[in-house]
Write a protein that holds these residues in place. Structure first.
Motif, PDB file in Angstrom:
ATOM      1  N   LEU A 192       0.838  -1.187   0.000  1.00 45.79           N
ATOM      2  CA  LEU A 192       0.000   0.000   0.000  1.00 45.79           C
ATOM      3  C   LEU A 192       0.880   1.247   0.000  1.00 45.79           C
ATOM      4  O   LEU A 192       1.855   1.332   0.734  1.00 45.79           O
ATOM      5  N   GLY A 193       0.541   2.205  -0.846  1.00 46.99           N
ATOM      6  CA  GLY A 193       1.338   3.416  -0.949  1.00 46.99           C
ATOM      7  C   GLY A 193       2.599   3.228  -1.763  1.00 46.99           C
ATOM      8  O   GLY A 193       3.442   4.122  -1.828  1.00 46.99           O
ATOM      9  N   GLY A 194       2.724   2.050  -2.393  1.00 48.36           N
ATOM     10  CA  GLY A 194       3.875   1.791  -3.248  1.00 48.36           C
ATOM     11  C   GLY A 194       5.120   1.339  -2.521  1.00 48.36           C
ATOM     12  O   GLY A 194       6.184   1.217  -3.133  1.00 48.36           O
ATOM     13  N   GLU A 195       5.027   1.065  -1.226  1.00 49.70           N
ATOM     14  CA  GLU A 195       6.174   0.611  -0.448  1.00 49.70           C
ATOM     15  C   GLU A 195       5.831  -0.696   0.264  1.00 49.70           C
ATOM     16  O   GLU A 195       4.690  -0.933   0.645  1.00 49.70           O
ATOM     17  N   ASP A 196       6.838  -1.538   0.437  1.00 45.28           N
ATOM     18  CA  ASP A 196       6.624  -2.799   1.130  1.00 45.28           C
ATOM     19  C   ASP A 196       6.170  -2.563   2.560  1.00 45.28           C
ATOM     20  O   ASP A 196       6.561  -1.589   3.222  1.00 45.28           O
ATOM     21  N   GLY A 197       5.367  -3.463   3.049  1.00 43.13           N
ATOM     22  CA  GLY A 197       4.886  -3.392   4.415  1.00 43.13           C
ATOM     23  C   GLY A 197       3.997  -4.575   4.706  1.00 43.13           C
ATOM     24  O   GLY A 197       4.119  -5.620   4.065  1.00 43.13           O
ATOM     25  N   VAL A 198       3.109  -4.425   5.660  1.00 34.65           N
ATOM     26  CA  VAL A 198       2.229  -5.521   6.039  1.00 34.65           C
ATOM     27  C   VAL A 198       0.811  -5.009   6.251  1.00 34.65           C
ATOM     28  O   VAL A 198       0.588  -3.833   6.540  1.00 34.65           O
ATOM     29  N   GLU A 199      -0.129  -5.909   6.104  1.00 34.17           N
ATOM     30  CA  GLU A 199      -1.492  -5.688   6.553  1.00 34.17           C
ATOM     31  C   GLU A 199      -1.691  -6.518   7.808  1.00 34.17           C
ATOM     32  O   GLU A 199      -1.160  -7.631   7.922  1.00 34.17           O
ATOM     33  N   LEU A 200      -2.428  -5.971   8.759  1.00 30.08           N
ATOM     34  CA  LEU A 200      -2.620  -6.591  10.061  1.00 30.08           C
ATOM     35  C   LEU A 200      -4.107  -6.825  10.281  1.00 30.08           C
ATOM     36  O   LEU A 200      -4.903  -5.873  10.285  1.00 30.08           O
ATOM     37  N   LEU A 201      -4.491  -8.071  10.450  1.00 29.89           N
ATOM     38  CA  LEU A 201      -5.879  -8.433  10.715  1.00 29.89           C
ATOM     39  C   LEU A 201      -6.002  -8.808  12.185  1.00 29.89           C
ATOM     40  O   LEU A 201      -5.224  -9.614  12.687  1.00 29.89           O
ATOM     41  N   CYS A 202      -6.972  -8.217  12.860  1.00 30.23           N
ATOM     42  CA  CYS A 202      -7.157  -8.491  14.282  1.00 30.23           C
ATOM     43  C   CYS A 202      -8.640  -8.434  14.610  1.00 30.23           C
ATOM     44  O   CYS A 202      -9.472  -8.081  13.764  1.00 30.23           O
ATOM     45  N   ALA A 203      -8.981  -8.777  15.836  1.00 23.96           N
ATOM     46  CA  ALA A 203     -10.368  -8.645  16.275  1.00 23.96           C
ATOM     47  C   ALA A 203     -10.749  -7.167  16.301  1.00 23.96           C
ATOM     48  O   ALA A 203      -9.928  -6.307  16.623  1.00 23.96           O
ATOM     49  N   ALA A 204     -11.993  -6.883  15.968  1.00 22.37           N
ATOM     50  CA  ALA A 204     -12.448  -5.502  15.872  1.00 22.37           C
ATOM     51  C   ALA A 204     -12.194  -4.722  17.156  1.00 22.37           C
ATOM     52  O   ALA A 204     -11.806  -3.551  17.113  1.00 22.37           O
ATOM     53  N   ASP A 205     -12.400  -5.365  18.290  1.00 21.04           N
ATOM     54  CA  ASP A 205     -12.243  -4.673  19.572  1.00 21.04           C
ATOM     55  C   ASP A 205     -10.814  -4.215  19.828  1.00 21.04           C
ATOM     56  O   ASP A 205     -10.583  -3.353  20.690  1.00 21.04           O
ATOM     57  N   HIS A 206      -9.843  -4.781  19.103  1.00 21.31           N
ATOM     58  CA  HIS A 206      -8.444  -4.454  19.329  1.00 21.31           C
ATOM     59  C   HIS A 206      -7.888  -3.455  18.316  1.00 21.31           C
ATOM     60  O   HIS A 206      -6.719  -3.072  18.413  1.00 21.31           O
ATOM     61  N   THR A 207      -8.715  -3.056  17.341  1.00 17.74           N
ATOM     62  CA  THR A 207      -8.204  -2.221  16.250  1.00 17.74           C
ATOM     63  C   THR A 207      -7.658  -0.891  16.748  1.00 17.74           C
ATOM     64  O   THR A 207      -6.542  -0.487  16.382  1.00 17.74           O
ATOM     65  N   SER A 208      -8.432  -0.188  17.561  1.00 14.58           N
ATOM     66  CA  SER A 208      -7.983   1.133  18.015  1.00 14.58           C
ATOM     67  C   SER A 208      -6.746   1.027  18.904  1.00 14.58           C
ATOM     68  O   SER A 208      -5.849   1.881  18.846  1.00 14.58           O
ATOM     69  N   GLY A 209      -6.662  -0.022  19.731  1.00 16.52           N
ATOM     70  CA  GLY A 209      -5.487  -0.207  20.571  1.00 16.52           C
ATOM     71  C   GLY A 209      -4.236  -0.458  19.752  1.00 16.52           C
ATOM     72  O   GLY A 209      -3.158   0.089  20.055  1.00 16.52           O
ATOM     73  N   LEU A 210      -4.355  -1.273  18.703  1.00 21.00           N
ATOM     74  CA  LEU A 210      -3.213  -1.535  17.831  1.00 21.00           C
ATOM     75  C   LEU A 210      -2.834  -0.276  17.055  1.00 21.00           C
ATOM     76  O   LEU A 210      -1.645   0.018  16.880  1.00 21.00           O
ATOM     77  N   TRP A 211      -3.823   0.465  16.607  1.00 19.38           N
ATOM     78  CA  TRP A 211      -3.587   1.741  15.907  1.00 19.38           C
ATOM     79  C   TRP A 211      -2.759   2.681  16.781  1.00 19.38           C
ATOM     80  O   TRP A 211      -1.769   3.260  16.336  1.00 19.38           O
ATOM     81  N   ARG A 212      -3.150   2.807  18.035  1.00 20.78           N
ATOM     82  CA  ARG A 212      -2.436   3.698  18.951  1.00 20.78           C
ATOM     83  C   ARG A 212      -1.035   3.184  19.248  1.00 20.78           C
ATOM     84  O   ARG A 212      -0.092   3.973  19.379  1.00 20.78           O
ATOM     85  N   ALA A 213      -0.892   1.867  19.360  1.00 17.59           N
ATOM     86  CA  ALA A 213       0.433   1.299  19.615  1.00 17.59           C
ATOM     87  C   ALA A 213       1.388   1.616  18.470  1.00 17.59           C
ATOM     88  O   ALA A 213       2.554   1.976  18.696  1.00 17.59           O
ATOM     89  N   LEU A 214       0.919   1.512  17.244  1.00 17.80           N
ATOM     90  CA  LEU A 214       1.762   1.812  16.086  1.00 17.80           C
ATOM     91  C   LEU A 214       2.103   3.303  16.035  1.00 17.80           C
ATOM     92  O   LEU A 214       3.236   3.682  15.726  1.00 17.80           O
ATOM     93  N   LEU A 215       1.129   4.145  16.370  1.00 18.47           N
ATOM     94  CA  LEU A 215       1.373   5.585  16.330  1.00 18.47           C
ATOM     95  C   LEU A 215       2.217   6.078  17.496  1.00 18.47           C
ATOM     96  O   LEU A 215       2.656   7.229  17.498  1.00 18.47           O
TER      97      LEU A 215
END
Length: 228
Positions: A192-215
């Motif tokens: 995505l965005g033309g650069e290598d990386g990963v997509e992360l699939l998780c339970a819906a309830d954990h999405t915002s927590g993972l988002w904040r952890a990455l940020l």
């Protein structure tokens, strides 16, 4: 009419808190940008950008005849993943041969497949699966229960290894399990965005927590779909 999964609504508040511009795509809210698309593009090119893909649809198809049923729903020549933990991308077709969606097909078990598709085609994909699946096959719409993020850029791998020291970044076509900052995920290759990386699939309830952890990493910038 705008219909969106509950976790997409919760993620909307995350985006708005960061100054994100929200647009409606396929009846679902998505973050378009955070005020400076050029800065987001550069972040993905030079460092790392995180994207929220929670607007995508997710399905599971399982049963002894799941493979045959799924093959009938895809374009002629499409190959299905043969080993558990592998994936491919293919076109799903309707009854008249029209393209319904471009889906990612993951073999998640010996008799089970996971499909990821676009937000706007969720209803059409559901109809195709419901019309093709015989009595021996079941399918479940898991969009409401699935969270989906992407982290791309040259520093993405380093950030991920800070969250999971023994993580092996998967090659194209491979799906691997991992625990990132206590969140169980499935990890697959992304560009995505033309650069290598990963997509992360998780339970819906954990999405915002993972988002904040990455940020929480200085290297990571929130990116909207305009920079994808």
């Amino acid at each position: 009419m705008t219909i969106e999964p509950g976790h997409a609504r919760s993620m909307r508040s995350e985006h708005e808190a960061l100054g994100g511009t929200i647009l409606t795509v396929g009846g679902v809210f998505v973050a378009a940008d955070y005020g400076d698309v050029g800065r987001e593009v550069l972040a993905v090119r030079r460092s790392a950008g995180v994207f929220d893909l929670s607007h995508t649809s997710a399905f599971r198809l399982f049963g002894f005849r799941a493979e045959g049923s799924l093959r009938a729903a895809l374009a002629i020549g499409a190959t299905l993943p043969t080993e558990v933990g592998t994936l491919t991308r293919a076109l799903m077709l309707g009854e008249q041969g029209e393209v319904v969606d471009r889906v990612t097909v993951c073999r998640s078990g010996d008799l089970e497949f996971m499909l990821l598709g676009s937000a706007g085609a969720r209803g059409r994909v559901r109809n195709v699966l419901g019309g093709l699946a015989p009595e021996e096959v079941e399918f479940v719409d898991e969009t409401e229960r699935a969270g989906h993020l992407a982290l791309c850029g040259p520093k993405a791998a380093g950030v991920l290894r800070e969250l999971c020291a023994n993580l092996t970044i998967p090659d194209v076509g491979i799906l691997v399990p991992a625990v990132l900052d206590t969140v169980p995920c499935l990890v697959l290759h992304s560009d995505l965005g033309g650069e290598d990386g990963v997509e992360l699939l998780c339970a819906a309830d954990h999405t915002s927590g993972l988002w904040r952890a990455l940020l929480s990493f200085a290297e990571v910038t929130p990116c909207g779909m305009k920079s994808a």
